[in-house]
Each structure stands twice: as C-alpha cells, then as structure tokens.
Design an enzyme around this catalytic site. Sequence first.
Site, PDB file in Angstrom:
ATOM      1  N   CYS A  41       0.898  -1.235  -0.112  1.00  0.00           N
ATOM      2  CA  CYS A  41      -0.022  -0.123  -0.106  1.00  0.00           C
ATOM      3  C   CYS A  41       0.901   1.245  -0.035  1.00  0.00           C
ATOM      4  CB  CYS A  41      -0.698  -0.084   1.224  1.00  0.00           C
ATOM      5  SG  CYS A  41      -0.383  -0.659   2.763  1.00  0.00           S
TER       6      CYS A  41
ATOM      7  N   LYS B   9       2.679   1.728  -3.427  1.00  0.00           N
ATOM      8  CA  LYS B   9       1.580   1.790  -4.566  1.00  0.00           C
ATOM      9  C   LYS B   9       0.870   3.180  -4.432  1.00  0.00           C
ATOM     10  CE  LYS B   9      -1.881  -0.665  -3.846  1.00  0.00           C
ATOM     11  NZ  LYS B   9      -2.680  -1.781  -3.352  1.00  0.00           N
TER      12      LYS B   9
ATOM     13  N   TYR C 130      -9.323  -4.675  -5.707  1.00  0.00           N
ATOM     14  CA  TYR C 130      -8.529  -3.499  -5.547  1.00  0.00           C
ATOM     15  C   TYR C 130      -7.253  -3.334  -6.177  1.00  0.00           C
ATOM     16  CZ  TYR C 130      -5.861  -5.227  -1.538  1.00  0.00           C
ATOM     17  OH  TYR C 130      -4.936  -5.744  -0.684  1.00  0.00           O
TER      18      TYR C 130
ATOM     19  N   GLU D  13      -6.073  -0.474  -8.914  1.00  0.00           N
ATOM     20  CA  GLU D  13      -5.205   0.396  -8.703  1.00  0.00           C
ATOM     21  C   GLU D  13      -4.103   0.381  -9.733  1.00  0.00           C
ATOM     22  OE1 GLU D  13      -6.170   0.798  -3.775  1.00  0.00           O
ATOM     23  OE2 GLU D  13      -4.488  -0.482  -4.508  1.00  0.00           O
TER      24      GLU D  13
ATOM     25  N   GLU E 250     -19.135  18.696   1.549  1.00  0.00           N
ATOM     26  CA  GLU E 250     -20.195  19.268   1.903  1.00  0.00           C
ATOM     27  C   GLU E 250     -21.496  18.331   1.412  1.00  0.00           C
ATOM     28  OE1 GLU E 250     -21.696  23.012   0.141  1.00  0.00           O
ATOM     29  OE2 GLU E 250     -20.028  22.890  -1.224  1.00  0.00           O
TER      30      GLU E 250
END
Length: 449
Positions: free
Chosen positions: A48, A51, A179, A183, A443
């Site tokens: 992670c 990457k 994932y 990625e 928001e």
Amino acid sequence: MADYDYDLFVIGAGSGGTRASRVAAAHGARVAVAEEYRVGGTCVIRGCVPKKLLVYGAHFAEDLADAKRFGWQVPDQCEFSWPTLRDNVMEEVDRINAAYTTTLESHGVEIIHSRVTITGPNQVTLADGTVKTAERILIAVGAHPAVPDCPGAEHGITSNEAFHLEAIPKRVLIAGAGYIANEFAGIFHQLGAHVIIMNRTQDILRGYDLSIRDRLLQISLMKGLEFRFDAAFQGIEKNNDGCLTVSMANHEPVTVDMVIFATGRVPNTGSLGLDAAGVELDAKGAVVVDEDNRSTCPSIYAIGDVTNRVQLTPIAIREGQAFADTIYGNKPTRVDYTNIPSAVFSHPPLAGVGLTESEAKQTLGSIRVYSSDFRPMKNVLANRNERALYKMICDGETGRIVGLHMIGPDVPEILQAAAIAVKAGLTKDQFDETVALHPTMAEELVLMR
C-alpha cells in the site's frame, strides 16, 4: 513455569507483527521477531505505501493536462521519467524500513533476520539450524499474490515485481478485478500504457456498492481502459519478439508486453511447519483462530492476512495491539470487525463503510437511500465530464446511517471522518443539522436528498 528464551517469539515483521512486538515489549515482555526479508512487511515494502506513491505520481498526468484551463502554460508533451519515480519511491521505502527497525530496537525487541520453521508448541528453528524457545509464538507472516494455474503462467508477474520494472510497458494485461487490479490499472494507464483488465466473472470490486463500482467501470471505459469479462486463462505464450500472447475463454487472444496477476492473495503458511504444533488451517490455508487470535495450539497465536479474516493493514495493526494488550498488558481487548472503512485508490478513487444497498435490504428490509451525483468544481473548469457519486444508506425506521459509499476525487480522505459517524450510529437528521462547509466536495455529505 518453563525456562524459555523469550516470552514471545513473533514470526513476521510486517504491520501486525511489528505492532504486537513493540507493544508486548513495552508491557515488559522479552520479545524476538524473525523476518526473512525486510522489516515493514507487504504494506511498507511492496504494497500500500509504494503503490499509493505511484498513484500520486500517475495523477500528475491529468493534473498537468488540466493546468492549462487554470492558466498554467504547460507543454503539450510533458516528459516523464519512470526510473526517477521508481527510485524515489524505493528510497522512501528504505526510509520507512529503517524507521520500523529503529522503533523495534528502541523498545528492546530482538530482530532476527532469518526464515523460521515452527518445530513445536513452544519452539522454532532458524534457517541455520538454531533452535529458539518461547512461552508464546505469534504468526504474522501475511500472504502472497496468487498465480493462476495455466500454461505459461511463469511469463507473468505479480504486484511484488511491478514496483521494480525497468520501463513502463506499452500494453499491459491485468488479471483480476479487485482493488489491486484497479489501482494498478489506473497507475499504468496514466503513465501511458494501454491497459486491459481481464476477469473470470462479470463483476469488478465485489463487496463494494454496485452503484459505485458501476460508476468506476463507466469512467474507466471513458478513459480508454479495456475490459474482458467472463475470461478465464487458457494460456500465455511468449513470442520471439518478447511480447506475450494471452489466450482466454470467450474472447479472442490478445498480445501485450506484460501480464500482471492480481487474482487474490494466499496466506503464507505453506512451509511454516504448523503440523508439528497441531495448528489447524482452513480450506484456503489460513490459520484458524478464535476471538483472541489464539490458534488450535494454546501457545500459538496468529494475526493479519495469514488468518484471512480481513486483509487490511489497519486490521492487522489492531489485531497486533489487541493481542499484546490482552496477553501482556492486563487489558483484555477484542477487535470489532463491524463498519470497517476501506478504499480503492483507483482513478478516481472510491471508498465505503458499512452496508451496501443490497446488504442493507437483505439485513434490514426497510431502508432509505440518499445520493448526490455531481461534477466536482475542478472538473467543471477543467472541462472534464467525470462525475462524483456519494451514496448514503439508512435504516428506514430509525434514520440511522448504516452505509456510506463514495467515488470521486479525495473520497478516501473524506470518508475517514464520515466513518466515525457511521460507527457512532448517527442519523441522517444529524448530518442534515450540520452546516455545510462550502465550497467543498465533502459538503455533499450533509446535502444529500
């Protein structure tokens, strides 16, 4: 009590093993940790952290293109140096590796750079034949990338090797649709490669909300990524020119320069010698543990990806902390696996926490779904048609938020704070009572209808 060399012997100095070692030592235990490669484990060394740095680097491709609309005089062709990015990323990996090592040593943890085999309930044997004993053994060896069983599989690589390429290939086929696949697809596409994602089913990112993953698929196709679904490997052939021809079910063969396997991860239990201690494994080779991380051998525990419960770095860290606090800190702790936030650093990224819409319908029956489908301000001025999607799932009777799912710029950063609200059981009304922070993308969380 028997006279052991250590109170605790940890096998694996990844995120979970490092945390457990450090905290146990801080509680006063005599701790050794064995690591055959580098301190830091998959996340720091080949996962992670590097990457995410590649994701940052790849993102500049669109940022530079967008900069013209914001008044910056950027050349049409910006030169990119893969070796510069690659080497700088590896330099940062070295820095973190050194920091992890220093932290362990400063807490009095003995680091043993060796492969280890378990040879008894309280005994391990190092690669050189040295035997060490401990009152407790903690297995934290993680997992490794799965490689499909097909002719020519040796011609492909995994995510482990992707960080060390000599150059960015022109054509990349990525097998898998989880994932890791998505990625790396975003990274290589932004760095100039033509990317084909090949998957044996029709779904990408199973486990994430359907609307969010459908939006990622739409955006990926719009960007030029290619998808081949219901495509099982039949073989990979290396041609005379070095290119690879991939044969697959239900599709024509394709010739590429590189094949990356991103088809899941397998617990690293193959040669640990767990039979010698009576440690039970499940059908996938993962260590079976109870709620306190104890295996079927009372003196042996396991945490992290090797248990195949939730393969996430923060979970391994929490399990390591809980183990050390429970056993050595007189603070019984168990990890709560509900409402775990997660993210995919795809292009654009997505993130989610709690129940998906389909899960909520099956679990609660009566639900209310709120959403905001909008074009971020930056994309408007940059003339990009890419839209963000935020989705909130609530209990239909109480209004309690049971799931939040998002895709768009910076949503992992936004979701971390929002996940606290979901974990705390807040309601849609409480979100609505919060004044919007304008102008931001975040928001939209308090403006959904």
